[in-house]
Design a protein around this motif. Structure first.
Motif, PDB file in Angstrom:
ATOM      1  N   UNK A 127       0.738  -1.217   0.005  1.00 15.58           N
ATOM      2  CA  UNK A 127       0.026   0.040   0.019  1.00 15.58           C
ATOM      3  C   UNK A 127       0.836   1.370   0.124  1.00 15.58           C
ATOM      4  N   UNK A 128       0.305   2.283  -0.588  1.00 16.98           N
ATOM      5  CA  UNK A 128       0.777   3.769  -0.560  1.00 16.98           C
ATOM      6  C   UNK A 128      -0.020   4.619  -0.291  1.00 16.98           C
ATOM      7  N   UNK A 129       0.268   5.579   0.637  1.00 14.85           N
ATOM      8  CA  UNK A 129      -0.535   6.893   0.966  1.00 14.85           C
ATOM      9  C   UNK A 129       0.183   7.952   0.318  1.00 14.85           C
ATOM     10  N   UNK A 130      -0.358   9.001  -0.124  1.00 16.44           N
ATOM     11  CA  UNK A 130       0.323   9.924  -0.976  1.00 16.44           C
ATOM     12  C   UNK A 130      -0.461  11.365  -0.611  1.00 16.44           C
ATOM     13  N   UNK A 131      -1.401  11.272   0.242  1.00 21.08           N
ATOM     14  CA  UNK A 131      -1.956  12.742   0.640  1.00 21.08           C
ATOM     15  C   UNK A 131      -1.962  12.786   2.351  1.00 21.08           C
ATOM     16  N   UNK A 132      -1.416  13.892   2.619  1.00 23.89           N
ATOM     17  CA  UNK A 132      -1.241  14.240   4.081  1.00 23.89           C
ATOM     18  C   UNK A 132      -1.412  15.598   4.632  1.00 23.89           C
TER      19      UNK A 132
END
Length: 246
Positions: free
Chosen positions: A136-141
């Motif tokens: 998994x990848x998270x790109x918005x913070x």
């Protein structure tokens, strides 16, 4: 324009040069501290330098894993590992969208977590935030910098509990707090989605003149929107590719 390497001698590991907002060139900028490991006391419209270190989660803790240390702390072994750092200088109390191009940078290959940090005597650091692994990848913070009388007190990641991607089958909600996509869908893993990191940055607290910062309250009022949707040059970003849900 990059911050010269000699200005940050306390961080000997690799400097990942990304979107660097140098408001230090502005006439209204009274802050002459350009190292993320320096201590600064700021007012509104100053530039403020901070860093984001990428490593494994355990790399940010003392040897017995009991205390989380700042990446500026020499007791950490980041310089001996496969760690990387991005350095930014946004303008104080302005909402900014910071980006890190991941076309040649693989967060999961250096441990998959990131910590925002600044200061030395008055060191502050965020908790480690998950960015990516092989699945998994998270790109918005969203990152909030909290000040008291111009001195940085805390940096913390503000989560929305996956409300922004609820019901969207393209995304997975991790730990009931982060919207993630499958890493094999990212361009740097052979997929078609741009998984470059986007960090919405805001400020809270007061400056050295005790003036209250307003940017965090502005974000709260517009919390159903993302800055991605407000920047026309980012229309091909992850959010637009997946139905502009942010």
């Amino acid at each position: 324009m990059a911050i010269p390497r000699h200005l940050i001698p306390t961080i000997p590991f690799f400097i990942l040069l990304s979107t660097l907002l140098l408001s230090g060139e502005s006439r209204s900028d009274t802050n002459n501290v350009f190292s993320p490991c320096g201590d600064a006391k700021v007012q509104r419209k100053d530039g403020f330098t901070f860093g984001i270190a990428f490593a494994s989660r355990t790399a940010f803790f003392s040897t017995n894993n009991s205390v989380q240390l700042s990446p500026c702390d020499h007791r950490l072994s980041l310089s001996n590992g496969n760690s990387q750092v991005a350095v930014f200088r946004p303008k104080v109390d302005e909402i900014s969208l910071l980006t890190i191009n991941t076309s040649n940078f693989f967060p999961d290959s250096v441990g998959g977590y990131m910590v925002a940090f600044a200061g030395r005597k008055y060191a502050a650091r965020s908790i480690p935030a998950f960015v990516a692994n092989s699945t998994y990848s998270v790109s918005s913070f969203t990152l909030v910098l909290e000040f008291k009388k111009g001195r940085l007190q805390n940096l913390y990641w503000k989560r929305d509990g996956c409300t922004s991607c609820s019901g969207n089958s393209n995304f997975v909600c991790l730990n009931n707090q982060d919207c993630a996509i499958r890493t094999n869908n990212c361009k740097n893993r052979g997929g078609s989605v741009d998984c470059s990191l986007g960090i919405q940055l805001t400020f809270s607290g007061t400056d050295k003149h005790n003036s209250v910062f307003n940017s965090w309250y502005e974000v709260q009022n517009l919390r159903q929107y993302s800055l991605y949707g407000l920047y026309s040059n980012l229309r091909d970003s992850l959010t637009s590719q997946y139905n502009n849900f942010f």
